[in-house]
Design a protein around this motif. Sequence first.
Motif, PDB file in Angstrom:
ATOM      1  N   MET A 310       0.834  -1.207   0.000  1.00  0.00           N
ATOM      2  CA  MET A 310       0.000   0.000   0.000  1.00  0.00           C
ATOM      3  C   MET A 310       0.869   1.258   0.000  1.00  0.00           C
ATOM      4  SD  MET A 310      -3.009  -1.141   2.691  1.00  0.00           S
ATOM      5  CE  MET A 310      -4.008   0.310   2.409  1.00  0.00           C
ATOM      6  N   ASN A 311       1.930   1.259   0.794  1.00  0.00           N
ATOM      7  CA  ASN A 311       2.828   2.411   0.804  1.00  0.00           C
ATOM      8  C   ASN A 311       3.500   2.604  -0.546  1.00  0.00           C
ATOM      9  OD1 ASN A 311       2.870   3.710   3.491  1.00  0.00           O
ATOM     10  ND2 ASN A 311       3.445   1.678   4.215  1.00  0.00           N
ATOM     11  N   GLN A 312       3.861   1.488  -1.190  1.00  0.00           N
ATOM     12  CA  GLN A 312       4.492   1.590  -2.502  1.00  0.00           C
ATOM     13  C   GLN A 312       3.539   2.156  -3.536  1.00  0.00           C
ATOM     14  OE1 GLN A 312       7.875   0.741  -2.843  1.00  0.00           O
ATOM     15  NE2 GLN A 312       7.557   1.954  -4.690  1.00  0.00           N
ATOM     16  N   GLU A 313       2.277   1.757  -3.473  1.00  0.00           N
ATOM     17  CA  GLU A 313       1.282   2.298  -4.404  1.00  0.00           C
ATOM     18  C   GLU A 313       1.180   3.818  -4.268  1.00  0.00           C
ATOM     19  OE1 GLU A 313      -0.663   1.037  -6.795  1.00  0.00           O
ATOM     20  OE2 GLU A 313       0.205  -0.957  -6.634  1.00  0.00           O
ATOM     21  N   TYR A 314       1.141   4.283  -3.043  1.00  0.00           N
ATOM     22  CA  TYR A 314       1.052   5.731  -2.829  1.00  0.00           C
ATOM     23  C   TYR A 314       2.335   6.441  -3.237  1.00  0.00           C
ATOM     24  CZ  TYR A 314      -3.526   6.143  -0.665  1.00  0.00           C
ATOM     25  OH  TYR A 314      -4.882   6.187  -0.456  1.00  0.00           O
ATOM     26  N   SER A 315       3.487   5.851  -2.935  1.00  0.00           N
ATOM     27  CA  SER A 315       4.759   6.472  -3.304  1.00  0.00           C
ATOM     28  C   SER A 315       4.893   6.593  -4.813  1.00  0.00           C
ATOM     29  CB  SER A 315       5.928   5.663  -2.735  1.00  0.00           C
ATOM     30  OG  SER A 315       5.936   5.708  -1.332  1.00  0.00           O
ATOM     31  N   ASN A 316       4.435   5.577  -5.535  1.00  0.00           N
ATOM     32  CA  ASN A 316       4.517   5.616  -6.991  1.00  0.00           C
ATOM     33  C   ASN A 316       3.566   6.644  -7.591  1.00  0.00           C
ATOM     34  OD1 ASN A 316       6.347   3.565  -6.717  1.00  0.00           O
ATOM     35  ND2 ASN A 316       4.988   1.950  -7.444  1.00  0.00           N
ATOM     36  N   ARG A 369      21.788  11.604 -17.737  1.00  0.00           N
ATOM     37  CA  ARG A 369      21.301  10.792 -18.858  1.00  0.00           C
ATOM     38  C   ARG A 369      20.666   9.487 -18.383  1.00  0.00           C
ATOM     39  NH1 ARG A 369      27.261   9.207 -21.229  1.00  0.00           N
ATOM     40  NH2 ARG A 369      27.073  11.389 -21.905  1.00  0.00           N
ATOM     41  N   TYR A 370      20.975   9.076 -17.146  1.00  0.00           N
ATOM     42  CA  TYR A 370      20.403   7.841 -16.620  1.00  0.00           C
ATOM     43  C   TYR A 370      19.205   8.099 -15.712  1.00  0.00           C
ATOM     44  CZ  TYR A 370      24.731   5.890 -18.399  1.00  0.00           C
ATOM     45  OH  TYR A 370      25.760   5.510 -19.225  1.00  0.00           O
ATOM     46  N   LEU A 371      18.792   9.347 -15.579  1.00  0.00           N
ATOM     47  CA  LEU A 371      17.639   9.677 -14.759  1.00  0.00           C
ATOM     48  C   LEU A 371      16.383   9.708 -15.617  1.00  0.00           C
ATOM     49  CD1 LEU A 371      19.178  12.594 -12.621  1.00  0.00           C
ATOM     50  CD2 LEU A 371      19.191  10.127 -12.150  1.00  0.00           C
ATOM     51  N   THR A 372      15.282   9.273 -15.057  1.00  0.00           N
ATOM     52  CA  THR A 372      14.016   9.207 -15.809  1.00  0.00           C
ATOM     53  C   THR A 372      12.974  10.154 -15.245  1.00  0.00           C
ATOM     54  OG1 THR A 372      13.263   7.353 -14.423  1.00  0.00           O
ATOM     55  CG2 THR A 372      14.454   6.805 -16.444  1.00  0.00           C
ATOM     56  N   MET A 373      13.396  11.153 -14.445  1.00  0.00           N
ATOM     57  CA  MET A 373      12.463  12.112 -13.845  1.00  0.00           C
ATOM     58  C   MET A 373      12.919  13.523 -14.186  1.00  0.00           C
ATOM     59  SD  MET A 373      12.871  10.153 -10.314  1.00  0.00           S
ATOM     60  CE  MET A 373      14.590  10.285 -10.801  1.00  0.00           C
ATOM     61  N   TYR A 374      11.943  14.392 -14.395  1.00  0.00           N
ATOM     62  CA  TYR A 374      12.241  15.746 -14.845  1.00  0.00           C
ATOM     63  C   TYR A 374      11.382  16.741 -14.063  1.00  0.00           C
ATOM     64  CZ  TYR A 374      14.074  12.922 -18.644  1.00  0.00           C
ATOM     65  OH  TYR A 374      14.745  11.970 -19.369  1.00  0.00           O
ATOM     66  N   PRO A 375      11.831  18.002 -13.958  1.00  0.00           N
ATOM     67  CA  PRO A 375      11.013  19.024 -13.291  1.00  0.00           C
ATOM     68  C   PRO A 375       9.603  19.075 -13.865  1.00  0.00           C
ATOM     69  CG  PRO A 375      13.210  19.874 -13.702  1.00  0.00           C
ATOM     70  CD  PRO A 375      13.140  18.541 -14.402  1.00  0.00           C
ATOM     71  N   GLY A 376       8.634  19.159 -12.984  1.00  0.00           N
ATOM     72  CA  GLY A 376       7.230  19.180 -13.386  1.00  0.00           C
ATOM     73  C   GLY A 376       6.551  17.840 -13.306  1.00  0.00           C
ATOM     74  N   ASP A 377       7.343  16.731 -13.279  1.00  0.00           N
ATOM     75  CA  ASP A 377       6.744  15.390 -13.192  1.00  0.00           C
ATOM     76  C   ASP A 377       6.210  15.132 -11.785  1.00  0.00           C
ATOM     77  OD1 ASP A 377       7.528  15.007 -15.768  1.00  0.00           O
ATOM     78  OD2 ASP A 377       9.149  13.581 -15.323  1.00  0.00           O
ATOM     79  N   VAL A 378       5.184  14.314 -11.711  1.00  0.00           N
ATOM     80  CA  VAL A 378       4.749  13.785 -10.423  1.00  0.00           C
ATOM     81  C   VAL A 378       5.802  12.802  -9.929  1.00  0.00           C
ATOM     82  CG1 VAL A 378       3.008  12.381  -9.255  1.00  0.00           C
ATOM     83  CG2 VAL A 378       2.309  14.092 -10.939  1.00  0.00           C
ATOM     84  N   VAL A 379       6.145  12.896  -8.659  1.00  0.00           N
ATOM     85  CA  VAL A 379       7.154  11.996  -8.100  1.00  0.00           C
ATOM     86  C   VAL A 379       6.659  10.556  -8.177  1.00  0.00           C
ATOM     87  CG1 VAL A 379       8.439  11.367  -6.035  1.00  0.00           C
ATOM     88  CG2 VAL A 379       8.048  13.769  -6.565  1.00  0.00           C
ATOM     89  N   ASP A 380       7.513   9.684  -8.676  1.00  0.00           N
ATOM     90  CA  ASP A 380       7.209   8.255  -8.781  1.00  0.00           C
ATOM     91  C   ASP A 380       8.359   7.497  -8.141  1.00  0.00           C
ATOM     92  OD1 ASP A 380       6.814   5.599  -9.485  1.00  0.00           O
ATOM     93  OD2 ASP A 380       6.024   6.085 -11.474  1.00  0.00           O
TER      94      ASP A 380
END
Length: 813
Positions: A310-316, A369-380
Amino acid sequence: MTRRSIRAGWCLLVVLLFVVAPVRAQEPGVPVGDVVLLGEVGISHELLAKNLVTQPGVLFSDMLIDEDLRWLANQHGIVATVVFEPGNVVVFRLARVGLIDEVILRGNGRYGEDELLDTGRLKNDSAITLEKLTRARDLIRDRYLRGGHAFVEVELGALRGGDGAPQSAEILVFEGPQVETVGVEINGLTALPTDSALDVLRSVPGFLDWFLGKDFVRSIVNEDVVLLENFVRGQGYLDARVGLDDLVFNETRDEVILRLFVEEGDLYSVGAISVEGNDTIVAEELLAEAALLPGGAYKRPDLIRTLRVMNQEYSNAGFIDRVVIPRETFALDSASVDITFVVQEGEQKRIRDVVVRGNTGTKDEVIRRYLTMYPGDVVDASELRYSEEKLIQQGFFTDADGLPRVRVDTEPTDDPSLVDVVVEVQEDRAGLFEFLIAAGSDGGVVGGVTINKNNFDLSRAASSWDNFLREFFVTGEAYHGGGQRLNLELLPGTEVSRFNLSLRDPYLDPSREDPWGRTIELYQRRRIFDDYDLETRGIGLRYDHSLDRNTRIWIGGRIEESDIDDVDFTVNAQGEVVTDVPTIFDDRGTYQDHQVDVGWRRADLDSQLEPTQGSIYSASVGLSGGPLGGDVDAVRVTGTGEWYSPISENDEGETTVLHTRFAIASTEPFSNEEDFPFTENNFAGGSSGAFAVRGFDFRGVGPHESGTAIGGQLAMAGSIEAVFPLHSTYNAFRDENETIAKGVLFLDFGNVQPESTDFGDLPTDLRISAGVGARMRLPALGGVTIALDLATVLADESGDETRAFSFELSRRF
């Protein structure tokens, strides 16, 4: 009277003679009017007075006074003079003994004097107070207790000297027998497997303990009572009680059997399960993978796993500050529990910025280059994890023991709806000039030097040739931080020797999210077999391209020259060649192989480092000779597959995994097959590689000629294994446990056929083996990696070479 009681009596006499001042006579049987303590000794008089046996109203006794004096001396290093004032007032005049110059240990047999002084944090020829001496006595006693001496007694003996002369003190040790735990019995446990209960206890003798002995430590037994009670309650018996029933010693008191009792009580079941406060994610989605089920046993491990999911679902989903609290409602008329998960979702977080820290020599763009998150994205949280593992995979940031030094996490900002993603790294050693020693069943012993620069930058030259060595190997300023890979190996060995120089650039165009990479390789390898030697020299070039985060394709080519020499043969009296390996003899000499190949690989895994679920597929087609020239004309086709599936999970979240692999290869000559070198055939057997079949020697499966493998045009191998965690260590940099020891149960199979058209024979003549193994990485020994396998052959064919035990070991330093 025992010898120990005699020694204790002498000890008491020594204390009274040298520590305790004479007591003024007083008529016994007179009630004590009051007790007064005089003299500053650094401890509250009130606290000391409460612990004396001489109290107001108690009948005066010399025995009680002596007991108080011994207690003051032994426990606090206080010398007391006792006098009596009018009104039957007992006055203790307190004083500290002067500093002690030397401590003498008597009666210690198992541990040396220096060792015990270190344990007691004492050092002779230094000022030792009685407080330190008392503390040392307790520490030494604890050392003996932890070493299995359950009946040990440690006392303070005589103080000698003083009045200007050096003062010495004695610590008297009565060791008693070293007690070994030879068994643990659990009585009253009827609903749960006894073996599972014993697994949680620390006092149970293990495999090695039957040879080395298992020390009996009472404090660990007390902890085991708590562990066992938590285990039984965790399996749904919430009212369970556990205690120590008996300690059964043998006549010499050096062996003991522990007997624990369990009162299980009722098994509690799960009633209704509900969720409150979940405004964003529906209950059905939160509970889709819940381990707790209505009607099932109410097990604590299942509750923990459900909370984790459940915590993982919310964190994602960006709710990284959520709180999920289970609320239990017990039924009044039955052993049933309703569970309500109360959710405080908090605010969904978006990324304000991505910050990189600690990269003193690596370019920011190489890390990003190995990161898959960018400013403006919802934290996953799953993307945070993926990015961290991708960076770890590159090998840019590790310590001297090979442990990763990468962490990707979030930090709060002034805006409660925004967080920063922070990438913290610790730069690796710059040049990584290393000596390598490796040994294995498949390759013998190898030792030499390597330069592995996983974070190479061809464009970042040294400031001058004079500074090259310092800036390359020491400071890391030169040729560092570009994300390229430079590998240089010079490794002679008993069976395999190799020289290899390779340079890889995984991002020829850093601006592309689907990059092309290039690898250039120059190599020379020599392997010594029983009946011949094979040396191969070559150069290779390969381009690879990422189609998406899971899929990669490649195209490459190489030119190789191989020598088959040192073939065993003799010449008879008639001048004729006599050899047991005519195929190898006929192929001796030099040949060239010009080849090109294309391939595809897809890896869809839940973790790049420790996969528990997912799959890997790869396929390649190669062409040798024909329009490319050379002496080898053949088409090669290879396919492999791996599958991971979780079997079970322990309370710490570590997973036992079912790992299945399969590989098949076909080599089809399209010119004169008689001129096709046997060394270009396919082989199977050994403990490593896609075509490993444990229980068989390296290349031990398939066609042989007088005991020497000659391979075949078609090969297949596979394995079904269960991999389970054995031991983990905490990585403080990543703030998580990492598994460094695993166990393996496996079933391997494989086959080699001389003709590539005999696919139907592969399952008919399968070689099969089964066994156990272990995989270990030992940071405490500088990152030693060890693989051990013990296999028994279940099916083989005439001519196969078998090997029950195999191992691989390597150490860089």
